[in-house]
Design a protein around this motif. Structure first.
Motif, PDB file in Angstrom:
ATOM      1  N   ASP A 170     -64.924  36.439 -54.646  1.00 36.63           N
ATOM      2  CA  ASP A 170     -64.979  37.751 -55.277  1.00 36.63           C
ATOM      3  C   ASP A 170     -63.650  38.138 -55.907  1.00 36.63           C
ATOM      4  O   ASP A 170     -63.616  38.819 -56.936  1.00 36.63           O
ATOM      5  N   ARG A 173     -63.189  37.291 -59.610  1.00 35.60           N
ATOM      6  CA  ARG A 173     -63.893  38.210 -60.505  1.00 35.60           C
ATOM      7  C   ARG A 173     -63.195  39.565 -60.582  1.00 35.60           C
ATOM      8  O   ARG A 173     -63.194  40.210 -61.635  1.00 35.60           O
ATOM      9  N   ARG A 174     -62.598  39.986 -59.496  1.00 35.15           N
ATOM     10  CA  ARG A 174     -61.851  41.244 -59.543  1.00 35.15           C
ATOM     11  C   ARG A 174     -60.635  41.129 -60.455  1.00 35.15           C
ATOM     12  O   ARG A 174     -60.292  42.072 -61.187  1.00 35.15           O
TER      13      ARG A 174
END
Length: 421
Positions: A170, A173-174
């Motif tokens: 994740d 993507r951040r």
């Protein structure tokens, strides 16, 4: 048989890589004091660019090919981790915990799982802290510092590590979501005004006292400028990792680079950075390209645009980027500005950039230039003064690893710390 094999340059590259690696077999003795400055031995130990962490990458990748044992790698990793690793404001891909984690993952993949888990946690916390601060700055519509987003210490570099280490995570993507926001204009109340891009910064270039930068700058380079985020977003797209708005962000940066593309008899080029006066005039105040380095020059910027073109399927942009790099490599005036063999701004970086670009190129033109560049690097590989840096990006290890990679046709992923692929 390739041109390199026909010329015997493969064997020469392997021999010089072995020679340079042997000279870095074990870390030299060092006295540690209370100095924590960027020029201190304590600081350099944790540096991928200048110190022990970078040398460990060289020896680890050579050991994986059966070219040397693991004693050298272990010795340099021990030196890199001799002191508490930095995971604070100064840490980034090239220094501190992220640099040592990159080195350990590249040099000894799958080893030391407990150590890697601890490093991953520290890097995740560091990245989260940086992202929260960056979004708060964006929400307040203020200008960024270079170290917020650059490759060396910023979120682009942390994203490059995460993509290399955990591409499905994740946090990658951040980081990409943040970079998408970076490409959008901000309404900061400053002289640059609404015409400045979202990555316009008030930071003065390191070592400069030029009053022209008093109102800020836009940096174009791979190391500290917008070519780094462009290359990272393109590489992530090519690896199947993207977020909403990423394609548009890539196009935004590419249009900016199109606006500032300059044409000269020797070929296209881009400025290293522009001032507010140049932004208002719509042209750089110099009439020729600077040094053709990976970090700031046409080679790095052309590779970033080639990667963007490959990620978006833009054949016209790909041909233009490759032509710019070929023309640069054919210009003796530009090449004469290179004065050292290192990766960051020397012959090794020019060769590594051309070699990676040639592997993706639409024509054989770039591949045809690689043997000549390799021969030049071989001529200059030993041109390092006494006390020269040992590290990967600014030192002897990077020269050796470039030669090793071309001799063996392998990289082990080390090129991701330069966003070459």
């Amino acid at each position: 048989m390739t041109l390199l094999e026909e010329s015997g340059l493969h064997e020469a590259a392997a021999a010089v890589a072995e020679e340079l690696s042997a000279a870095l077999a074990l870390p030299p003795p060092v006295e540690y004091g209370d100095d924590y400055s960027p020029d201190s031995p304590r600081w350099r130990d944790q540096s991928l660019s200048k110190g022990a962490a970078g040398v460990a990458v060289l020896h680890g990748l050579r050991a994986q090919r059966g070219l040397g044992g693991e004693e050298e790698m272990r010795a340099w990793l021990a030196r890199a981790t001799r002191d508490d690793l930095s995971a604070g404001p100064g840490a980034g891909l090239w220094f501190g915990a992220p640099a040592v984690a990159f080195a350990l993952h590249a040099a000894a993949p799958g080893r030391s799982p407990n150590t890697m888990a601890s490093l991953d946690t520290a890097i995740a916390d560091l990245t989260d802290t940086r992202l929260r601060a960056a979004h708060a700055r964006l929400d307040a519509q203020r200008r960024p510092a270079l170290y917020e987003f650059d490759l060396v210490r910023g979120l682009t570099g942390l994203g490059a590590y995460l993509l290399h280490r955990d591409p499905g995570g994740d946090l990658v993507r951040r980081v990409l979501t943040y970079l998408v926001r970076l490409t959008r204009p901000v309404t900061a109340d400053d002289p640059a005004g609404p015409d400045a891009p979202g990555w316009w910064t008030g930071d003065v270039p390191t070592g400069s006292d030029d009053p022209a930068f008093a109102a800020g700058q836009a940096d174009f380079g791979m190391a500290h400028g917008i070519a780094g985020p462009l290359a990272f977003m393109a590489i992530s797209m090519r690896n199947g990792v993207s977020v909403d708005g990423q394609h548009e962000a890539v196009e935004t940066i590419c249009r900016w680079l199109d606006t500032w593309r300059q044409q000269a008899p020797a070929g296209p080029w881009w400025p290293e950075r522009i001032t507010l006066d140049e932004l208002r005039d719509g042209r750089p105040h110099r009439d020729r390209p600077a040094r053709p380095s990976w970090c700031y020059g046409t080679p790095g910027q052309a590779r970033a645009q080639q990667l963007a073109a490959l990620a978006t399927g833009d054949a016209v942009r790909q041909r233009a980027a490759e032509e710019a790099l070929v023309r640069c490599l054919d210009d003796p005036v530009q090449l004469a500005r290179i004065v050292d063999p290192a990766l960051c701004h020397g012959w090794a970086g020019l060769l590594a950039t051309a070699w990676h670009a040639a592997a993706d190129a639409s024509t054989p033109d770039l591949a045809d230039r690689v043997p000549g560049l390799l021969g030049t690097l071989l001529d200059h590989a030993r041109d390092t003064p006494p006390g020269a840096l040992p590290g990967l990006i600014e030192g002897t290890a990077g020269i050796a690893l470039t030669l090793h990679s071309i001799a063996t046709g392998t990289t082990g992923g080390w090129q991701s710390c330069l966003l070459l692929g």
